[in-house]
Design an enzyme around this catalytic site. Structure first.
Site, short mmCIF file in Angstrom:
data_model
loop_
_atom_site.label_atom_id
_atom_site.label_comp_id
_atom_site.label_asym_id
_atom_site.label_seq_id
_atom_site.Cartn_x
_atom_site.Cartn_y
_atom_site.Cartn_z
N GLU A 45 -29.73 37.24 36.86
CA GLU A 45 -30.28 35.88 37.46
C GLU A 45 -29.05 36.21 39.05
OE1 GLU A 45 -29.21 32.39 35.65
OE2 GLU A 45 -29.62 33.15 33.83
N HIS A 98 -31.34 31.36 25.11
CA HIS A 98 -30.45 31.00 26.02
C HIS A 98 -30.75 28.91 25.54
CE1 HIS A 98 -31.24 31.48 30.38
NE2 HIS A 98 -30.84 30.07 30.36
N TYR A 118 -23.80 33.70 41.19
CA TYR A 118 -24.54 32.01 42.11
C TYR A 118 -23.25 31.77 43.28
CZ TYR A 118 -28.00 31.14 38.54
OH TYR A 118 -29.68 31.28 38.25
N GLU A 134 -24.45 33.71 29.44
CA GLU A 134 -23.51 32.98 30.15
C GLU A 134 -22.76 33.02 28.44
OE1 GLU A 134 -25.01 30.47 32.92
OE2 GLU A 134 -25.83 32.30 34.36
N ASN A 173 -24.89 37.72 35.41
CA ASN A 173 -25.79 36.74 36.50
C ASN A 173 -24.73 35.86 37.55
OD1 ASN A 173 -27.66 36.16 34.26
ND2 ASN A 173 -27.36 34.23 33.86
N ARG A 193 -38.33 38.01 33.28
CA ARG A 193 -37.26 37.70 31.77
C ARG A 193 -37.72 36.15 31.58
NH1 ARG A 193 -31.32 35.65 33.55
NH2 ARG A 193 -31.03 34.98 30.86
C1 GAL Z 1 -27.89 29.51 34.82
C2 GAL Z 1 -28.43 29.52 34.00
C3 GAL Z 1 -29.80 29.24 34.13
C4 GAL Z 1 -30.65 28.45 34.86
C5 GAL Z 1 -29.33 28.61 36.64
C6 GAL Z 1 -29.51 27.59 37.01
O1 GAL Z 1 -26.23 29.38 34.78
O2 GAL Z 1 -28.22 30.61 32.78
O3 GAL Z 1 -30.36 28.05 33.22
O4 GAL Z 1 -30.40 26.78 34.51
O5 GAL Z 1 -27.71 28.33 35.81
O6 GAL Z 1 -29.13 26.65 37.01
#
Ligand code: GAL
Length: 508
Positions: free
Chosen positions: A408, A151, A339, A196, A337, A106
């Site tokens: 992501e 992006h 985290y 995002e 995405n 990607r």
């Molecule tokens: C996301 C973004 C990425 C990368 C990632 C980790 O929000 O899409 O480009 O920066 O966070 O920080």
């Protein structure tokens, strides 16, 4: 004096310790394997890895402008000018992808590299050639390209015309996307329109952290989101109306993090609903719900607050019925995405936290990341794998069992081979994913962020998320595999998670 915050934090730790199911070795799902057709990938984005900022006829991006004119902007004073030098070293990158054994790469297309002024009256042949070479080389090596069209590297000239606050952006991005589909669509079949919306609009137009660093949290934030939805829908329709014969799929990437009430109170339960409504459903509901449009609780909340504040119209500008129809259903899959996860709460103290007017004040929620299960490692990613499991189950129910591409996920760590926290993070999240797949959530792809250390936006290189470490002091930009690269490679090879696999540097 008793410190309420500390007690709260302690309670959270106790809660997390009891609640986490999917991250521990004990909890590892070693009976299941990833299905044979499940795809693994890694991700990057143009501004974060390409470098070559003034090579090959690339135009100015808004990021260039902010980085070059404000020496204080990037935390560690680094820049994106060379980054991982992928503009010149894409063949090295493809070697890494092969080494990992991933199926998918990607990456994103730099708008100012293709259209230096942002508009289609001049298409830069060197930009087209670069991505043609990259795509051809990927395919020749049995790798599938997956492209993010936007992006975050907005051409400077379009930023000067108002960027994401100007409704014309749907046309500008549409013109760019048409050039992209025309040139690459014969070989690329998975398109991610915009990365995002929540992060783009909150960091860019509410908190003033990313360019254009405009602080309009009560208005610009919503305008940006509205224009993202209209622009995304335009890209979807252009593809399906004009390029249908290419036979690909198109989706918008949502960022989403699970939320948990700090207490069992009714107020905190409401806070969970509102947190998800403002951060995720604001963007997903108009596309994925049967009726389309923003969620009603968002419309009511912002409408009421606006009216109390003396506005004649809601700061969340309504869509027309035509726009609702135009946006509804514009996704061939759900791109996610994720985290971290958040604790959320609602009480009187929340009213003191946020500016008025602002989307945070409208949302009326206090929040902080769930303390991570592992310690250290990252500056901002607090891994809570159980949150991913809960989020996937939530999405399955909420959006009628969509096909999900997990585009992501990842964490950062200290420099050096032994990125143990990151290894734990990946194992935990992939483990939670495996449990969710066993529960029938239709996830078809997992994409680790990121291939190598990237220019992490305003944090520069303070945040190192790469499976491969990048030496930013060496002009040749060499890269070195970390332990996480080897662990990911083994997961891809064996299609399961072995918590005891403990590779050393030369095991690659
Ligand atoms: C996301 C973004 C990425 C990368 C990632 C980790 O929000 O899409 O480009 O920066 O966070 O920080």
């Amino acid at each position: 004096m008793i410190h309420f915050g500390k007690i709260l934090l302690l309670l959270c730790f106790i809660y997390v310790a009891n609640a986490t199911k999917y991250h521990t070795y004990k909890g590892f799902n070693q009976n299941s394997t990833f299905p044979p057709e499940f795809l693994f990938g890694v991700g990057t984005s143009a501004l974060q890895v390409e470098g070559g900022w003034n090579q090959g006829g690339r135009g100015w991006s808004l990021w260039d402008y902010h980085i070059f004119t404000d020496p204080e902007f990037i935390f560690d004073g680094t820049t994106h000018e060379v980054a991982a030098d992928s503009y010149n070293q894409y063949k090295r990158d493809i070697g890494l992808l092969k080494e990992l054994g991933v199926n998918v790469y990607r990456f994103s297309i730099s708008w100012p590299r293709i259209l230096p002024l942002g508009t289609p009256d001049y298409v830069n042949p060197e930009g087209i050639a670069y991505y043609n070479n990259l795509i051809d080389e990927l395919l020749a090596n049995g790798l599938t390209p997956m492209i993010t069209i936007y992006h975050w590297d907005l051409p400077l000239r379009l930023a000067e015309l108002g960027g994401w606050l100007n409704e014309d952006i749907a046309n500008w991005l549409g013109d760019f996307a048409r050039v992209v589909y025309q040139n690459f669509g014969d070989r690329v079949k998975t398109w991610l329109t915009i990365n995002e919306p929540f992060v783009l609009c909150s960091l860019g137009y509410a908190y003033g952290i990313h360019p254009p660093r405009v602080i309009t949290p009560g208005e610009g934030f919503y305008e940006c989101g509205r224009n993202v939805l209209l622009a995304h829908a335009r890209l979807y329709h252009i593809y399906h109306d004009e390029f249908k014969s290419q036979g690909g799929k198109v989706a918008l990437i949502f960022s989403a993090d699970m939320a948990y009430g700090v207490t069992d109170s009714h107020d905190d339960a409401e806070a969970v609903e509102d947190f998800l409504a403002f951060t995720l459903e604001q963007y997903a509901h108009p596309i994925f719900s049967p009726q389309g449009n923003y969620p009603q609780r968002l419309i009511d909340r912002v409408g009421n607050a606006s009216s109390l504040q003396g506005y004649k119209q809601s700061r969340l500008r309504p869509f027309t019925p035509e726009q609702i129809n135009y946006i509804r259903g514009t996704a061939d899959f759900f791109a996610l995405n994720s985290y971290s996860s958040y604790y959320v709460y609602r009480n009187d103290s929340v009213k003191e936290l946020h500016a008025v007017p602002s989307f945070d004040d409208d949302m009326y929620v206090g929040y902080y990341t769930v303390p991570q299960e592992t310690t250290g490692g990252s500056m901002w990613v607090y891994g809570y794998a159980t949150g991913l499991y809960d989020l996937l189950i939530y999405l399955k129910k909420e959006y009628n069992d969509p096909v999900i591409y997990f585009t992501e996920n990842g964490s950062s760590d200290e420099l050096g081979f032994y990125d143990e926290e990151k290894v734990d993070y990946y194992r935990g999240y992939l483990n939670a994913l495996l449990y969710a797949i066993d529960e029938g959530v239709d996830v078809r792809m997992y994409c680790a962020w990121s291939l190598m250390d990237t220019f992490e936006w305003n944090r520069g290189y303070l945040v190192r998320m790469g499976l491969y470490e990048l030496d930013i002091d060496d002009p040749n930009r060499p890269v070195f595999p970390r332990k996480s690269a080897l662990v990911y490679k083994e997961i891809i090879r064996s299609r399961k998670i072995d918590p005891d696999y403990n590779p050393e540097p030369n095991d690659l």
